[in-house]
Design a protein around this motif. Structure first.
Motif, mmCIF file in Angstrom:
data_model
loop_
_atom_site.group_PDB
_atom_site.id
_atom_site.type_symbol
_atom_site.label_atom_id
_atom_site.label_comp_id
_atom_site.label_asym_id
_atom_site.label_seq_id
_atom_site.Cartn_x
_atom_site.Cartn_y
_atom_site.Cartn_z
ATOM 1 N N PHE A 86 0.940 -1.060 0.028
ATOM 2 C CA PHE A 86 0.200 0.098 0.044
ATOM 3 C C PHE A 86 0.984 1.305 -0.081
ATOM 4 C CE2 PHE A 86 -2.972 3.092 2.432
ATOM 5 C CZ PHE A 86 -3.749 3.038 1.375
ATOM 6 N N PRO A 88 0.113 4.570 -1.981
ATOM 7 C CA PRO A 88 -0.596 5.368 -3.051
ATOM 8 C C PRO A 88 0.264 6.363 -3.714
ATOM 9 C CG PRO A 88 -1.481 5.411 -0.994
ATOM 10 C CD PRO A 88 -0.512 4.764 -0.828
ATOM 11 N N THR A 109 -4.745 9.874 -6.433
ATOM 12 C CA THR A 109 -3.854 8.745 -6.185
ATOM 13 C C THR A 109 -4.070 7.889 -7.340
ATOM 14 O OG1 THR A 109 -4.824 7.543 -4.634
ATOM 15 C CG2 THR A 109 -3.507 9.440 -3.864
ATOM 16 N N ASP A 110 -3.033 6.910 -7.448
ATOM 17 C CA ASP A 110 -3.401 5.865 -8.384
ATOM 18 C C ASP A 110 -4.391 5.068 -7.783
ATOM 19 O OD1 ASP A 110 -1.746 5.196 -6.607
ATOM 20 O OD2 ASP A 110 -0.431 3.837 -7.721
ATOM 21 N N ARG A 111 -4.717 5.283 -6.599
ATOM 22 C CA ARG A 111 -5.505 4.134 -5.907
ATOM 23 C C ARG A 111 -6.736 4.909 -5.584
ATOM 24 N NH1 ARG A 111 -3.367 -0.436 -3.675
ATOM 25 N NH2 ARG A 111 -1.133 -0.431 -4.133
ATOM 26 N N PRO A 113 -9.110 8.899 -5.117
ATOM 27 C CA PRO A 113 -9.028 9.942 -4.380
ATOM 28 C C PRO A 113 -8.975 9.963 -3.097
ATOM 29 C CG PRO A 113 -11.380 9.921 -4.796
ATOM 30 C CD PRO A 113 -10.806 8.765 -5.606
ATOM 31 N N SER A 114 -8.258 10.857 -2.103
ATOM 32 C CA SER A 114 -8.170 10.522 -0.684
ATOM 33 C C SER A 114 -7.893 11.909 -0.114
ATOM 34 C CB SER A 114 -6.774 9.605 -0.408
ATOM 35 O OG SER A 114 -6.394 9.747 0.882
ATOM 36 N N VAL A 117 -4.325 14.287 6.303
ATOM 37 C CA VAL A 117 -3.644 15.531 7.246
ATOM 38 C C VAL A 117 -2.000 15.134 7.216
ATOM 39 C CG1 VAL A 117 -3.685 16.431 9.481
ATOM 40 C CG2 VAL A 117 -5.857 15.829 8.441
ATOM 41 N N ARG A 125 9.677 13.710 2.844
ATOM 42 C CA ARG A 125 11.037 13.742 2.623
ATOM 43 C C ARG A 125 11.329 13.435 1.155
ATOM 44 N NH1 ARG A 125 10.917 10.337 7.791
ATOM 45 N NH2 ARG A 125 10.594 12.018 9.201
ATOM 46 N N SER A 137 -0.866 12.063 9.145
ATOM 47 C CA SER A 137 -0.744 11.892 10.271
ATOM 48 C C SER A 137 -1.070 10.548 11.100
ATOM 49 C CB SER A 137 -1.899 12.786 11.126
ATOM 50 O OG SER A 137 -3.297 12.542 10.456
ATOM 51 N N SER A 138 -1.609 9.620 10.336
ATOM 52 C CA SER A 138 -1.807 8.272 10.886
ATOM 53 C C SER A 138 -0.659 7.259 10.359
ATOM 54 C CB SER A 138 -3.169 7.719 10.503
ATOM 55 O OG SER A 138 -3.306 7.605 9.040
ATOM 56 N N GLY A 139 0.388 7.831 9.731
ATOM 57 C CA GLY A 139 1.406 6.944 9.383
ATOM 58 C C GLY A 139 1.278 6.507 8.095
ATOM 59 N N VAL A 140 0.456 6.644 7.218
ATOM 60 C CA VAL A 140 0.310 5.973 6.016
ATOM 61 C C VAL A 140 1.230 6.999 4.760
ATOM 62 C CG1 VAL A 140 -1.257 5.782 3.874
ATOM 63 C CG2 VAL A 140 -1.915 5.290 6.222
ATOM 64 N N HIS A 141 2.030 6.158 3.879
ATOM 65 C CA HIS A 141 2.768 6.933 3.273
ATOM 66 C C HIS A 141 2.341 7.277 1.818
ATOM 67 C CE1 HIS A 141 6.040 6.501 5.851
ATOM 68 N NE2 HIS A 141 6.225 5.340 5.840
ATOM 69 N N TYR A 142 2.586 8.100 1.329
ATOM 70 C CA TYR A 142 2.317 8.402 -0.238
ATOM 71 C C TYR A 142 3.549 8.779 -1.010
ATOM 72 C CZ TYR A 142 -2.524 9.009 1.681
ATOM 73 O OH TYR A 142 -3.902 8.924 2.054
ATOM 74 N N LEU B 20 -7.091 -2.346 -2.420
ATOM 75 C CA LEU B 20 -6.627 -1.275 -1.624
ATOM 76 C C LEU B 20 -6.599 0.276 -2.408
ATOM 77 C CD1 LEU B 20 -3.368 -3.085 -0.426
ATOM 78 C CD2 LEU B 20 -5.348 -2.510 0.975
ATOM 79 N N ARG B 21 -7.877 0.091 -2.907
ATOM 80 C CA ARG B 21 -8.044 1.514 -3.659
ATOM 81 C C ARG B 21 -9.073 2.188 -2.775
ATOM 82 N NH1 ARG B 21 -7.304 2.285 -8.961
ATOM 83 N NH2 ARG B 21 -8.996 3.836 -8.841
ATOM 84 N N PHE B 22 -9.023 3.472 -2.637
ATOM 85 C CA PHE B 22 -9.602 4.401 -1.756
ATOM 86 C C PHE B 22 -11.068 4.141 -2.111
ATOM 87 C CE2 PHE B 22 -5.564 6.410 -1.717
ATOM 88 C CZ PHE B 22 -5.313 6.418 -0.067
ATOM 89 N N ALA B 61 2.311 -1.905 6.558
ATOM 90 C CA ALA B 61 2.788 -0.551 5.547
ATOM 91 C C ALA B 61 1.523 0.282 5.650
ATOM 92 C CB ALA B 61 3.196 -1.153 4.309
ATOM 93 N N GLY B 62 0.637 0.570 6.689
ATOM 94 C CA GLY B 62 -0.107 1.688 6.711
ATOM 95 C C GLY B 62 -1.681 1.054 6.160
ATOM 96 N N LEU B 82 -4.496 3.169 8.432
ATOM 97 C CA LEU B 82 -4.180 3.188 9.907
ATOM 98 C C LEU B 82 -4.967 4.191 10.606
ATOM 99 C CD1 LEU B 82 -0.281 2.864 10.462
ATOM 100 C CD2 LEU B 82 -2.319 1.283 10.863
ATOM 101 N N GLY B 83 -5.411 5.211 9.876
ATOM 102 C CA GLY B 83 -6.333 6.170 10.888
ATOM 103 C C GLY B 83 -7.499 5.527 11.088
ATOM 104 N N ASP B 136 -5.120 16.309 14.715
ATOM 105 C CA ASP B 136 -5.028 16.413 13.208
ATOM 106 C C ASP B 136 -6.017 17.436 12.623
ATOM 107 O OD1 ASP B 136 -3.600 14.136 13.760
ATOM 108 O OD2 ASP B 136 -5.047 12.645 13.073
ATOM 109 N N GLY B 493 5.922 4.991 13.686
ATOM 110 C CA GLY B 493 5.128 5.182 12.636
ATOM 111 C C GLY B 493 3.956 4.038 12.222
ATOM 112 N N ASN B 494 4.325 3.481 11.100
ATOM 113 C CA ASN B 494 3.227 2.512 10.841
ATOM 114 C C ASN B 494 3.624 1.136 11.030
ATOM 115 O OD1 ASN B 494 4.555 1.737 8.595
ATOM 116 N ND2 ASN B 494 3.497 3.144 7.240
#
Ligand SMILES: Nc1ncnc2c1ncn2[C@@H]1O[C@H](COP(=O)(O)OP(=O)(O)OP(=O)(O)O)[C@@H](O)[C@H]1O
Ligand SMILES: [Mg+2]
Lengths: 162, 744
Positions: A86, A88, A109-111, A113-114, A117, A125, A137-142, B20-22, B61-62, B82-83, B136, B493-494
């Motif tokens: 995962f 995105p 995103t390629d997955r 809309p999202s 925060v 980075r 803010s929840s630790g998900v990477h994009y 795993l699509r939104f 991984a989130g 994860l949220g 947040d 983190g995650n």
């Protein structure tokens, strides 16, 4: 090389059991349940270098390229990867709530809309010159694969945080 | 929708689909069924709950996954980011309760604390909003950071006011001379041109007045500059120290995500620029505004029409300022960040210089620095382009304004509306006026620069420690040292690192923490020291949650020896006494003796007064380690934590330290982490960790008898073989296939 020969060469078989987990059967008949495929370079080289690891994290097999796997196994690995990985990739920034953090980003995103925060500018980075990794803010990477290749509006928004 | 006798127990939103699509969706739990639907899809799917069912939760991984099993069969799977995890977690806990007893009264099943509707986390009773979402929520700090700086200027407002008054006086004094040129022109020079003799008395009076005003302007200007420089330095110092103090109180999590160089540049150069702005530029600006207002008043009083013409460029300048302001600020923000980047390179390579040299990468590092500088230049060039156009444009406008005034003035003189003297005075004023305008417009750049810096400073100052000091700390009596870990979970983190760990450590007990590398031993130590807060569960010391204790008071009870010993620049004695600066020399020597550091210290040329160099680099690894042991022993802690405290010393020295520790450990709660299991033979109990979970607990003999995880670890070491040797499985390596029919 026909498929059987490949299987021979690889010496293992994959299958999926009723609980939806991958089962690895080695050439010597050892069976491991719940193996997971892992990409070694998920960002810089996603198509090269895969490992099949046990649930405990021990490596069972190394696959240089997915295309080298015979058809049924490859599909299983593909499926498993899709359900596990995962990251995105941001294609477009639609809106940011403010240029000061914390800021709520609406992205495509390629997955799909999202909305997430961004807690601080440090959560963006640089992985390389053009690649950015954004942590919400929840630790998900994009991932932003190449910020120079985003459209103008997105670039302008993103630029304010770089 | 609900059948009779059915009540809704919990709801969790999901935000991902199977691929795993939104996609939004929801899972609902009643006391009879589990329901779910995907948004846009009206139909609810349902699963009547029976005893064989089980919900399993995991995340990677989130992305989390909630799986519904019946026995071993997968019935359904929901995915979410994860949220949403806390809400899902709550639901899966409630699921277990419901399955056990579907008819438990819903009221009894209600959670004790109110739950946040958005994320499902518990909201503490004394909090209005959810601590998780609250942080947040969109509450960006006010962008008017510059106004917030007032807090730093406020203590000096008396002196600032004095500076302002002096400025006022100095400004007024400089405005007198042009005024005196009017009578000089109209009553002396022009009449003389018409054959009237010069009135020496009048000239002398006028010149004396001129001189007096010039002299007053000098004196006032000098006093003003001195007062302001004084205030400026103080504000700068306050800003710097406040920011640094705040920074020190932030948790390790904050530092984990930051770059040293960037923080250094914020606290170093940016505070400096802000204080310069606050005290000098801002005052200059005030002077300019004053001057312009006064001049405008004088001009209007002399001749309103001419004054109007003079003020013509003002709106243009205002418009231009409006145009460039934002762009300048962003430009300067970028400059600041890039500057941080340049510092980062330094902060990276200088401590790592041995590695750089060992791998002969000097030229690459030089290239990295050059690249950072090049980036710096590019960003600066862009800002300078905007800025450099701006200033001459203002000059152009004012010069043009001057021409217009000349033309309009001559025309007015020719029609006898004004005298030559008035025109001369006007021109003298306008010269000043426009210079002021020019310098005033320069403030735009300084303001934006300061605003950019202020933003970065406030980013530090606004950051709330993730290990917050409790509002009403529980008073801490002398600690007995009972430590209890209750169902703690923790993630970096995650990445979940500690998963549901329970452990009770009795006062005075010595616990040996063992496990593979990366199993979470140091993380556990971090949690016990409260460098991080657990994400779930609680750590209790003497029955009190450590989150309700004052952080420094609690930590003063802990002696910690880290895996990577860190020494500060200074003498050995200072380093040993770091946690207790008032320790006597005898105490220091005693601690060093106990840590078996005494003898090697005496061998150094300056004994305890030897300098250890930055990060203690003039000492060997084992020597550093022994000093850090001495440092921990000196504070005589109730709780002693040794994380690989003796990993860098030879076995002989280790035995000696061990002997010393044995005495010191007595009566203290001790947690010792070690790879060399022989080190832990004295431990009352051993705790074997594996991937963040406790797998075995018990004394050495018992664990050996059990022939479990500890036994295997021990055997592997006793045989002194690499652990991978007893792997039954070596991975198969499938090389990339060569092109079909290719060569070999
Ligand atoms: N600051 C951090 N951010 C993210 N992950 C971390 C961080 N520190 C440690 N980890 C991860 O957490 C896991 C546990 O690390 P920890 O340092 O607790 O291991 P350990 O048991 O002390 O290992 P060792 O015996 O090698 O010292 C590791 O997988 C590590 O990669
Ligand atoms: Mg460790």
């Amino acid at each position: 090389m026909n498929a059987d020969a490949v299987v021979q060469a690889f010496g293992f078989r994959l299958s999926r059991n009723a609980s939806g987990r991958l089962v690895f059967t080695s050439a010597t008949g050892e069976v491991f349940e719940g193996v997971v495929p892992v990409r070694a370079f998920p960002i810089t080289s996603p198509e090269e270098g895969f490992a099949l690891v046990t649930a405990e994290g021990r490596e069972l097999a190394w696959i240089a390229r997915l295309a080298d796997l015979p058809e049924p196994d490859r599909l299983l690995v593909d499926e498993e990867l899709a359900a596990r990985e995962f990251l995105p990739e941001i294609r477009r920034l639609v809106q940011v709530s403010s240029f000061a953090t914390p800021s709520t980003w609406t992205v495509e995103t390629d997955r799909g809309p999202s909305v997430f925060v961004l807690k601080g500018e440090d959560d963006i980075r640089r992985l390389s010159h053009s690649m950015l990794l954004v942590t919400d803010s929840s630790g998900v990477h994009y991932l932003v694969r190449d910020h120079a290749r985003l459209d103008r509006a997105s670039r302008r928004l993103l630029d304010r945080f770089l | 929708m609900l059948a009779s006798g059915e009540t809704l127990v919990a709801v969790a939103e999901t935000d991902l689909d199977e691929r795993l699509r939104f996609a939004t969706g929801a899972v609902a739990l009643t006391n009879r069924r589990l329901l779910s639907r995907v948004n846009g899809d009206d139909a609810w799917r349902e699963w009547p709950i029976d005893a064989s069912m089980e919900l399993r939760l995991r995340d990677h991984a989130g992305a989390g996954s909630l799986d519904l099993f019946a026995g071993d069969r997968l019935l359904a799977r929901w995915r979410f980011t994860l949220g949403r995890l806390p809400a899902v977690q709550k639901m899966s806990e409630r699921f277990a309760e419901v399955r056990r007893d579907p008819d438990a009264s819903p009221a009894a099943a209600e959670p004790s604390a109110p739950v946040c509707g958005r994320c499902g986390a518990e909201v503490p009773p004394d909090d209005e909003e959810c601590p998780r979402c609250g942080a947040d929520a969109e509450s960006p700090p006010s962008p008017r950071n510059l106004f917030r700086l007032w807090r730093f200027a406020q203590p000096y407002r008396a002196r600032l006011a004095l500076g302002f008054v002096l400025t006022l006086g100095a400004t007024a004094a400089t405005l007198v001379p042009p005024y005196l040129t009017m009578p000089l022109m109209d009553r002396v020079l022009i009449p003389y041109g018409k054959g009237v003799p010069i009135d020496v008395g009048l000239v002398a009076t006028l010149l004396a007045a001129l001189f007096a005003s010039v002299f007053a302007a000098w004196g006032l200007g000098w006093a003003r500059t001195y007062v302001l420089a004084l205030v400026s330095e103080r504000i700068g110092a306050d800003l710097r120290t406040t920011t640094y103090e705040h920074l020190l109180r932030l948790s390790l999590e904050y530092f984990g995500g930051r770059r040293t160089g960037d923080l250094m540049s914020r606290i170093g150069s940016e505070t400096d620029r802000i204080c310069l702005f606050l005290s000098l530029h801002l005052l200059d600006f005030a002077t300019d505004v004053l001057m312009i207002a006064m001049t405008a008043a004088i001009l209007i009083s002399i001749d309103p029409w001419l004054a109007m013409v003079t003020l013509l460029p003002l709106p243009f300048i205002a418009w231009m300022i409006h145009l460039v302001r934002d762009r300048l600020r962003h430009g300067f923000e970028k400059v600041d960040r890039v500057w941080g980047e340049v510092n980062n390179v330094l902060a990276d390579t200088i401590p790592g210089i041995r590695v750089v040299k060992a791998f002969a990468q000097e030229s690459r590092e030089a290239g990295r620095f050059r690249e950072a500088n090049r980036h710096n230049l590019a960003v600066n060039d862009r800002v300078n382009l905007i800025w450099s156009v701006f200033s001459p444009t203002v000059t152009l406008l004012t010069e043009t304004g001057l021409l217009v005034v000349w033309a309009f003035g001559i025309w007015q003189v020719s029609r006898d509306h004004i005298t030559v003297g008035v025109l001369t005075a006007f021109l003298a004023y306008i010269g000043r006026f426009y210079t002021r305008l020019d310098s005033m417009s320069r403030i735009v750049s300084f303001t934006q620069k300061a605003a950019a810096g202020a933003k970065r400073i406030f980013e530090i100052l606004d950051h709330v420690s993730s290990v917050p000091e409790p509002a009403k700390p529980v008073a801490l009596p002398a600690l007995k040292g009972r430590i209890e870990l209750r169902g703690i979970h923790f993630r970096y983190g995650n990445r979940a690192v500690v998963k549901g760990l329970d452990l009770a450590i009795e006062p005075g007990e010595m616990i040996g923490l063992v496990g593979h590398s990366g199993s979470g031993k140091s993380t556990l130590v971090n949690l016990i020291c409260r460098f991080y807060d657990v994400s779930e569960g609680a750590i209790l010391v003497d029955g009190v949650d450590i989150r309700s204790l004052s952080v420094p008071a609690y930590r003063s009870n802990i002696g910690l020896v880290l895996q990577e010993p860190f020494l500060f620049f200074g003498t050995i004695a200072e380093n040993i006494a770091y946690g207790r600066p008032d320790a006597t020399r005898a105490d220091i020597v005693a601690a060093a003796r106990a840590a078996h550091a005494h003898e090697f210290i005496l061998r150094l040329p300056h004994g305890y007064d030897s300098l250890v160099g930055e990060r203690g680099q003039s000492l060997s690894g084992g020597e550093r380690q022994r000093i850090s042991i001495a440092r921990a022993l000196l504070i005589d802690p109730r709780i002693l934590i040794l994380d690989e405290a003796t990993s860098s010393v030879d076995t002989q020295t280790e035995k000696e330290i061990q002997k010393a520790l044995d005495n010191l450990v007595r009566g203290r709660t001790t947690i010792a982490v070690a790879h060399r299991l022989s080190t832990l033979r004295r431990a009352d109990r051993l705790v074997v960790l594996d991937r963040g979970e406790v797998v075995e607990v018990g004394p050495h003999d018992e664990l050996m008898a059990r022939e479990g995880a500890y036994f295997r670890l021990y055997q592997a070491q006793a045989r002194n073989v690499d652990e991978s040797d007893d792997d039954r499985w070596t991975p198969q390596v499938i090389p990339a296939t060569r092109a079909a029919g290719g060569g070999a």
